[in-house]
Design a protein around this motif. Sequence first.
Motif, mmCIF file in Angstrom:
data_model
loop_
_atom_site.group_PDB
_atom_site.id
_atom_site.type_symbol
_atom_site.label_atom_id
_atom_site.label_comp_id
_atom_site.label_asym_id
_atom_site.label_seq_id
_atom_site.Cartn_x
_atom_site.Cartn_y
_atom_site.Cartn_z
ATOM 1 N N LEU A 59 0.824 -1.204 0.000
ATOM 2 C CA LEU A 59 0.000 0.000 0.000
ATOM 3 C C LEU A 59 0.861 1.258 0.000
ATOM 4 C CD1 LEU A 59 -2.785 1.355 0.210
ATOM 5 C CD2 LEU A 59 -2.618 1.095 2.706
ATOM 6 N N ALA A 60 1.934 1.252 0.772
ATOM 7 C CA ALA A 60 2.832 2.407 0.800
ATOM 8 C C ALA A 60 3.490 2.624 -0.561
ATOM 9 C CB ALA A 60 3.893 2.202 1.879
ATOM 10 N N LEU A 61 3.887 1.532 -1.220
ATOM 11 C CA LEU A 61 4.473 1.660 -2.558
ATOM 12 C C LEU A 61 3.452 2.200 -3.547
ATOM 13 C CD1 LEU A 61 6.870 1.178 -4.426
ATOM 14 C CD2 LEU A 61 6.060 -1.176 -4.738
ATOM 15 N N ALA A 62 2.196 1.770 -3.435
ATOM 16 C CA ALA A 62 1.153 2.285 -4.317
ATOM 17 C C ALA A 62 0.923 3.773 -4.092
ATOM 18 C CB ALA A 62 -0.143 1.506 -4.097
ATOM 19 N N VAL A 63 0.946 4.201 -2.822
ATOM 20 C CA VAL A 63 0.782 5.631 -2.520
ATOM 21 C C VAL A 63 1.910 6.434 -3.139
ATOM 22 C CG1 VAL A 63 0.869 7.301 -0.631
ATOM 23 C CG2 VAL A 63 -0.589 5.285 -0.449
ATOM 24 N N LEU A 64 3.127 5.919 -3.049
ATOM 25 C CA LEU A 64 4.270 6.637 -3.624
ATOM 26 C C LEU A 64 4.153 6.740 -5.143
ATOM 27 C CD1 LEU A 64 6.967 7.948 -2.930
ATOM 28 C CD2 LEU A 64 8.042 5.702 -3.158
ATOM 29 N N VAL A 65 3.741 5.664 -5.790
ATOM 30 C CA VAL A 65 3.596 5.683 -7.252
ATOM 31 C C VAL A 65 2.486 6.646 -7.669
ATOM 32 C CG1 VAL A 65 2.960 4.277 -9.239
ATOM 33 C CG2 VAL A 65 4.547 3.376 -7.541
ATOM 34 N N ILE A 66 1.376 6.644 -6.941
ATOM 35 C CA ILE A 66 0.269 7.550 -7.276
ATOM 36 C C ILE A 66 0.696 9.001 -7.105
ATOM 37 C CG2 ILE A 66 -2.026 8.287 -6.529
ATOM 38 C CD1 ILE A 66 -2.629 5.376 -5.888
ATOM 39 N N ARG A 67 1.460 9.282 -6.048
ATOM 40 C CA ARG A 67 1.925 10.674 -5.841
ATOM 41 C C ARG A 67 2.836 11.118 -6.980
ATOM 42 N NH1 ARG A 67 2.600 15.097 -5.800
ATOM 43 N NH2 ARG A 67 3.103 16.572 -4.134
ATOM 44 N N LEU A 68 3.707 10.254 -7.446
ATOM 45 C CA LEU A 68 4.569 10.606 -8.572
ATOM 46 C C LEU A 68 3.755 10.753 -9.863
ATOM 47 C CD1 LEU A 68 7.625 8.272 -7.861
ATOM 48 C CD2 LEU A 68 7.535 10.752 -7.609
ATOM 49 N N PHE A 69 2.749 9.916 -10.045
ATOM 50 C CA PHE A 69 1.912 10.018 -11.238
ATOM 51 C C PHE A 69 1.175 11.353 -11.279
ATOM 52 C CE2 PHE A 69 -2.338 9.509 -13.073
ATOM 53 C CZ PHE A 69 -2.007 9.230 -14.391
ATOM 54 N N PHE A 70 0.631 11.785 -10.141
ATOM 55 C CA PHE A 70 -0.054 13.074 -10.098
ATOM 56 C C PHE A 70 0.909 14.219 -10.384
ATOM 57 C CE2 PHE A 70 -3.651 11.418 -7.230
ATOM 58 C CZ PHE A 70 -4.418 11.130 -8.347
ATOM 59 N N ALA A 71 2.148 14.095 -9.903
ATOM 60 C CA ALA A 71 3.128 15.147 -10.166
ATOM 61 C C ALA A 71 3.448 15.241 -11.654
ATOM 62 C CB ALA A 71 4.402 14.889 -9.364
ATOM 63 N N VAL A 72 3.440 14.109 -12.339
ATOM 64 C CA VAL A 72 3.731 14.111 -13.777
ATOM 65 C C VAL A 72 2.521 14.576 -14.575
ATOM 66 C CG1 VAL A 72 4.286 12.639 -15.750
ATOM 67 C CG2 VAL A 72 5.486 12.322 -13.585
ATOM 68 N N ALA A 73 1.330 14.085 -14.214
ATOM 69 C CA ALA A 73 0.143 14.371 -15.016
ATOM 70 C C ALA A 73 -0.429 15.752 -14.744
ATOM 71 C CB ALA A 73 -0.930 13.312 -14.749
ATOM 72 N N LEU A 74 -0.438 16.179 -13.485
ATOM 73 C CA LEU A 74 -1.073 17.442 -13.114
ATOM 74 C C LEU A 74 -0.091 18.561 -12.860
ATOM 75 C CD1 LEU A 74 -3.794 16.066 -10.671
ATOM 76 C CD2 LEU A 74 -3.971 16.468 -13.127
ATOM 77 N N GLY A 75 1.181 18.270 -12.928
ATOM 78 C CA GLY A 75 2.156 19.317 -12.697
ATOM 79 C C GLY A 75 2.406 19.545 -11.226
ATOM 80 N N SER A 76 3.278 20.495 -10.931
ATOM 81 C CA SER A 76 3.655 20.799 -9.561
ATOM 82 C C SER A 76 3.929 22.286 -9.444
ATOM 83 C CB SER A 76 4.898 19.990 -9.154
ATOM 84 O OG SER A 76 5.351 20.372 -7.878
ATOM 85 N N PRO A 77 3.606 22.895 -8.289
ATOM 86 C CA PRO A 77 3.901 24.322 -8.114
ATOM 87 C C PRO A 77 5.378 24.618 -7.906
ATOM 88 C CG PRO A 77 2.968 23.416 -6.100
ATOM 89 C CD PRO A 77 2.876 22.338 -7.133
ATOM 90 N N VAL A 78 6.189 23.565 -7.761
ATOM 91 C CA VAL A 78 7.622 23.768 -7.526
ATOM 92 C C VAL A 78 8.286 24.172 -8.836
ATOM 93 C CG1 VAL A 78 9.756 22.666 -6.791
ATOM 94 C CG2 VAL A 78 7.606 22.103 -5.655
ATOM 95 N N PRO A 79 8.961 25.319 -8.867
ATOM 96 C CA PRO A 79 9.648 25.714 -10.108
ATOM 97 C C PRO A 79 10.894 24.857 -10.318
ATOM 98 C CG PRO A 79 10.121 27.286 -8.366
ATOM 99 C CD PRO A 79 9.116 26.334 -7.794
ATOM 100 N N GLY A 80 11.235 24.659 -11.566
ATOM 101 C CA GLY A 80 12.406 23.850 -11.877
ATOM 102 C C GLY A 80 12.978 24.202 -13.229
#
Length: 368
Positions: free
Chosen positions: A76-97
């Motif tokens: 479950l923890a691994l799934a949460v980590l993968v979902i968080r990374l997927f949202f960062a890729v698909a929806l973007g992030s407010p962190v500038p880079g």
Amino acid sequence: MRAGRRRAGGTFATGPGRPALHPGAWWLWSLGLGTAATRTTNPLVLALLIATSAYVVVTCRPRAPWARSYTAFLKLALAVLVIRLFFAVALGSPVPGTHVLVTLPEVPLPHWAQGIRLGGRVTAESLVFALYDGLKLATLLICVGAANSLANPSRLLKSLPGALYEMGVAVVVALTFAPNLIADVQRLRAARRLRGRPDSGVRGLLHVGLPVLEGALERSVALAAAMDARGYGRTADVPPAVRRTTAALTLGGLLGVCAGTYGLLTAEGGTYGLPLLLAGVAAALAGLRLGGRRSLRTRYRPDRWDARAWLVAGSGAAVAALLTLAAADDPALHPGVVPLVAPALPLWPAAAVLLGLLPAFIAPKEPS
């Protein structure tokens, strides 16, 4: 014959004169590690917390169906980590880079969806920020999974206050139903494989699922009969004034705990947060004690809170307290991502996390 299986005083024992650890100590220890995980985003410290909990679980957990839940929490923890990374890729992030890894096709959105984007640039800084954030939540889930694997739910039920007994029974039945169901599925699939019959696919699922459902219904009927024979659900007559006082203390105490916790988490509520939290806890405990008068039950061979339970619970509390103090002064516990730098391992916070290994050396393994 196993020497020291039971003790004359009453609780399960793992050896001559060594009773099993109180299940509440395991929960306090794991909650302490989970609290420490919320105070940092350093992946090295979080990995050290995961390794600490995993070592204690491997060393101390019994051979019981409910003790196998740690692997499920890891998944479950691994799934949460993968979902968080997927949202960062698909929806973007407010962190500038500035380190662009890939540029995805961006979907245009209406004006009322300002601040949200689909696709676009994916930077290394945003992925690292999402990794740190997701790893913190994953570590918290793993710490809770450690408590589920180490604390016997039926023994924990005996330690609950009388006012929470009925709710505790429902939770314990829910926690023990899934592991027993998984054990039944594994047993039936192994039996079908030994007979040379398929155990996968739709046909195998039907032939395995029906006996599992039948066994679950039989256990439910037997449990209901056993609970009825033991007088479960019967309450004592208490004066109306006591019932109203109990409800007022419990509700007011819970509201005080919520308001005090909010005050501690905000900068403006630092002055009133702790007194309100303590007052809420005191009121809630008084309400639970009064509410216990309605529960007609006795404890057979109650678990004892001994010195080892204090040490186990104290080790988790010490990790939480030391990480909380370090988070206010040590910037290494919150590594930055802009500019992108490698995280450093802070020495004395890492040494504080190692205090969580104490149960592996002082807690006996509970018999299955």
